[in-house]
Design an enzyme around this catalytic site. Structure first.
Site, PDB file in Angstrom:
ATOM      1  CE  LYS A 116      -4.843  -1.981   1.603  1.00 24.62           C
ATOM      2  NZ  LYS A 116      -5.645  -1.577   2.850  1.00 24.62           N
ATOM      3  CE  LYS A 198      -8.694 -11.481  -2.890  1.00 21.35           C
ATOM      4  NZ  LYS A 198      -8.452 -11.547  -1.675  1.00 21.35           N
ATOM      5  CE  LYS A 201     -12.651  -1.842  -3.408  1.00 20.95           C
ATOM      6  NZ  LYS A 201     -12.388  -2.485  -2.537  1.00 20.95           N
TER       7      LYS A 201
END
Ligand code: TRP
Length: 335
Positions: A116, A198, A201
């Site tokens: 992140k 995976k 979104k």
């Protein structure tokens, strides 16, 4: 009150935007099944969501949206505790105490923090680094025995365990050391465009994922353009990740086994198969979407659910926080 001897299971999800078919199959569906066997406590982790930049009105909308989806998918607020993390101030307060026994080094080496920090390079804040400690507080406040975790949250659960053990060792036995709950039925759903990845979104290609809010045509179109493998047989196999993923999805939404599905599509072309998967997914999601649309219009109902959930959560969390404050030497407020 009658005695509840079931184990306590805690899970939470961030209201950070749309839900995908992957979230539904991998998490939401299982939350529903777990309610019968465990004493389930489910939170909307809105404080966690603040660790990346949010538009306030959107965050609020996402929180209601997420709750409406969960209830539409069968999470019954009468059978579990469903609440909003920020409504129970104990989460932030326990985080403060746990921060005093957490070392910067163990947080800065977390894979998710590193990822992140890269993807939000303009906003690497203390909250982002402290994220696992807040998550540990969520879990430890409720003496959770079990936490269902995907691979991406495993390290965070490890920290929660470490902090529980560290606290218990330094003061005295206080926290239950949580175990990961490995789901028997939770399937991992992969991207429709790159079945090695995976379903997410945040994929830049919107055809890679199905949003639960996608309409029927969009769902079918996305499945039609799903990437498949070489060969022409509809069969699950290691060298056929695309077809395997589609078979998994088909099996999850129809309740048929993968073997049954393979038989059903024997001799059919990939194109026919993909269309059938798209239609099955659209059929499955349609009633859920109707129910979600109905619930989201009833804000009073949702506010009532939240208020009920927070009251129940607070009773448990409040007791635990008082105990912690006492153990570390803070004087209780007398009046
Ligand atoms: N970090 C989790 C996720 O993004 C959400 C979460 C917050 C959580 N607190 C938790 C999950 C406690 C399990 C237990 O998926």
């Amino acid at each position: 009150m009658e005695q509840d001897n079931r184990k306590t299971l805690f899970s939470a999800v961030q209201p950070s935007g749309i839900l995908t078919l992957g979230n539904y199959i991998g998490a939401i569906r299982n939350w529903k099944l777990l309610m019968n066997d465990y004493r389930c406590i489910y939170a909307l982790a809105d404080l966690h969501t603040l660790t990346v930049k949010q538009v306030p009105a959107e965050l609020r909308a996402h929180s209601y949206d997420l709750a409406a989806w969960y209830i539409a998918c069968g999470i019954d607020p009468e059978k579990c505790i469903l609440f909003v993390q920020s409504h129970v101030h104990e989460h932030a307060e326990l985080t403060w105490v746990l921060n005093t026994i957490t070392y910067p080094g163990e947080l800065s080496r977390m894979t998710q923090f590193k990822d992140k920090s890269r993807s939000h390079a303009d906003n690497v804040n203390m909250g982002l680094m402290d994220y696992p400690v807040l998550m540990a507080s969520d879990i430890l406040l409720y003496s959770a025995d079990l936490v269902p975790v995907g691979a991406d949250q495993k390290q965070h659960l490890e920290i929660a365990r470490d902090l529980a053990i560290r606290f218990n060792g330094r003061w005295s036995d206080t926290f239950t050391v949580p175990e990961p709950y490995i789901s028997k039925s939770g399937a991992k759903i992969m991207s429709l465009q790159d079945p090695e990845k995976k379903m997410s979104k945040s994929d830049s290609n919107v055809r890679a994922f199905i949003s639960l809010d996608d309409d029927r045509d969009t769902i079918i179109r996305k499945f039609k353009s799903a990437v498949t493998d070489s060969g022409s047989e509809v069969r699950a196999a290691e060298d056929k990740p695309g077809i395997t993923n589609l078979l998994t999805i088909y099996s999850c939404v129809t309740g048929k086994s993968v073997e049954e599905a393979e038989k059903e599509f024997e001799g059919q072309l990939y194109g026919q198969f993909k269309l059938a998967v798209g239609e099955a997914v659209a059929d499955h999601l349609e009633p859920l979407k109707k129910e979600k649309d109905r619930i989201i219009k009833d804000k009073d109902y949702l506010d009532g659910v939240f208020s009920n959930g927070a009251a129940q959560a607070e009773r448990i969390a409040g007791k635990m926080l008082s105990k912690v404050y006492r153990k570390v030497g803070l004087i209780p407020r007398k009046f």
